[in-house]
Motif scaffolding. Structure first.
Motif, PDB file in Angstrom:
ATOM      1  N   LYS A  26       0.858  -1.180   0.000  1.00 59.75           N
ATOM      2  CA  LYS A  26       0.000   0.000   0.000  1.00 59.75           C
ATOM      3  C   LYS A  26       0.895   1.231   0.000  1.00 59.75           C
ATOM      4  O   LYS A  26       1.859   1.298   0.759  1.00 59.75           O
ATOM      5  CB  LYS A  26      -0.879  -0.002   1.253  1.00 59.75           C
ATOM      6  N   ILE A  27       0.602   2.197  -0.869  1.00 58.48           N
ATOM      7  CA  ILE A  27       1.379   3.439  -0.916  1.00 58.48           C
ATOM      8  C   ILE A  27       0.916   4.324   0.234  1.00 58.48           C
ATOM      9  O   ILE A  27      -0.263   4.676   0.305  1.00 58.48           O
ATOM     10  CB  ILE A  27       1.188   4.156  -2.266  1.00 58.48           C
ATOM     11  N   ILE A  28       1.848   4.660   1.138  1.00 57.08           N
ATOM     12  CA  ILE A  28       1.470   5.459   2.300  1.00 57.08           C
ATOM     13  C   ILE A  28       2.100   6.854   2.308  1.00 57.08           C
ATOM     14  O   ILE A  28       1.746   7.682   3.137  1.00 57.08           O
ATOM     15  CB  ILE A  28       1.778   4.717   3.625  1.00 57.08           C
ATOM     16  N   ARG A  29       3.048   7.130   1.411  1.00 56.31           N
ATOM     17  CA  ARG A  29       3.646   8.469   1.318  1.00 56.31           C
ATOM     18  C   ARG A  29       4.131   8.687  -0.106  1.00 56.31           C
ATOM     19  O   ARG A  29       4.701   7.784  -0.707  1.00 56.31           O
ATOM     20  CB  ARG A  29       4.820   8.591   2.274  1.00 56.31           C
ATOM     21  N   ASP A  33      10.389  10.778  -2.883  1.00 55.11           N
ATOM     22  CA  ASP A  33      10.520   9.384  -2.443  1.00 55.11           C
ATOM     23  C   ASP A  33       9.120   8.844  -2.198  1.00 55.11           C
ATOM     24  O   ASP A  33       8.202   9.591  -1.898  1.00 55.11           O
ATOM     25  CB  ASP A  33      11.317   9.298  -1.141  1.00 55.11           C
ATOM     26  N   ILE A  34       8.985   7.531  -2.305  1.00 54.18           N
ATOM     27  CA  ILE A  34       7.689   6.890  -2.065  1.00 54.18           C
ATOM     28  C   ILE A  34       7.866   5.866  -0.962  1.00 54.18           C
ATOM     29  O   ILE A  34       8.799   5.068  -0.988  1.00 54.18           O
ATOM     30  CB  ILE A  34       7.161   6.223  -3.356  1.00 54.18           C
ATOM     31  N   LEU A  46      11.073   2.895   2.198  1.00 50.13           N
ATOM     32  CA  LEU A  46      11.151   4.188   1.525  1.00 50.13           C
ATOM     33  C   LEU A  46      12.135   4.058   0.377  1.00 50.13           C
ATOM     34  O   LEU A  46      13.254   3.584   0.570  1.00 50.13           O
ATOM     35  CB  LEU A  46      11.617   5.271   2.510  1.00 50.13           C
ATOM     36  N   MET A  47      11.708   4.446  -0.833  1.00 50.83           N
ATOM     37  CA  MET A  47      12.608   4.362  -1.985  1.00 50.83           C
ATOM     38  C   MET A  47      12.377   5.536  -2.921  1.00 50.83           C
ATOM     39  O   MET A  47      11.281   6.100  -2.956  1.00 50.83           O
ATOM     40  CB  MET A  47      12.440   3.030  -2.714  1.00 50.83           C
ATOM     41  N   PRO A  48      13.415   5.903  -3.678  1.00 49.28           N
ATOM     42  CA  PRO A  48      13.251   6.977  -4.661  1.00 49.28           C
ATOM     43  C   PRO A  48      12.195   6.599  -5.703  1.00 49.28           C
ATOM     44  O   PRO A  48      12.028   5.429  -6.037  1.00 49.28           O
ATOM     45  CB  PRO A  48      14.630   7.084  -5.308  1.00 49.28           C
ATOM     46  N   ARG A  49      11.498   7.601  -6.218  1.00 50.97           N
ATOM     47  CA  ARG A  49      10.425   7.365  -7.192  1.00 50.97           C
ATOM     48  C   ARG A  49      10.913   6.592  -8.419  1.00 50.97           C
ATOM     49  O   ARG A  49      10.227   5.700  -8.924  1.00 50.97           O
ATOM     50  CB  ARG A  49       9.812   8.704  -7.617  1.00 50.97           C
ATOM     51  N   LYS A  54      10.581   1.367 -11.469  1.00 53.46           N
ATOM     52  CA  LYS A  54      11.216   0.212 -12.108  1.00 53.46           C
ATOM     53  C   LYS A  54      10.741  -1.097 -11.490  1.00 53.46           C
ATOM     54  O   LYS A  54      10.623  -2.104 -12.173  1.00 53.46           O
ATOM     55  CB  LYS A  54      12.734   0.307 -11.979  1.00 53.46           C
ATOM     56  N   LYS A  55      10.460  -1.086 -10.182  1.00 55.24           N
ATOM     57  CA  LYS A  55      10.071  -2.306  -9.467  1.00 55.24           C
ATOM     58  C   LYS A  55       8.570  -2.567  -9.473  1.00 55.24           C
ATOM     59  O   LYS A  55       8.135  -3.663  -9.154  1.00 55.24           O
ATOM     60  CB  LYS A  55      10.568  -2.238  -8.024  1.00 55.24           C
TER      61      LYS A  55
END
Length: 65
Positions: A26-29, A33-34, A46-49, A54-55
């Motif tokens: 679930k996307i929470i932020r 970064d996402i 937390l990872m860069p957009r 890509k993932k």
């Protein structure tokens, strides 16, 4: 391929989380970064957009507003 996603969407990643319970997150932020939360164990990542896009495999459903 353009994938549309937003806050609270349920998405599926290409690889399974190490908890082996789920590929669904679930996307929470959102921002540069996402942050996503595993629906299997509740861990958040937390990872860069750019890395996130890509993932990302597919969007499963829209979340609650």
């Amino acid at each position: 391929m353009d994938k549309e996603y937003d806050l609270n969407y349920i998405i599926e990643m290409k690889k399974e989380h190490p908890c082996h319970l789920s590929k669904q997150w679930k996307i929470i932020r959102m921002g540069a970064d996402i942050r996503i939360k595993c629906l299997g164990c509740g861990a958040s990542v937390l990872m860069p957009r750019v890395k996130f896009e890509k993932k990302l495999k597919k969007v499963i459903s829209k979340g609650e507003e």
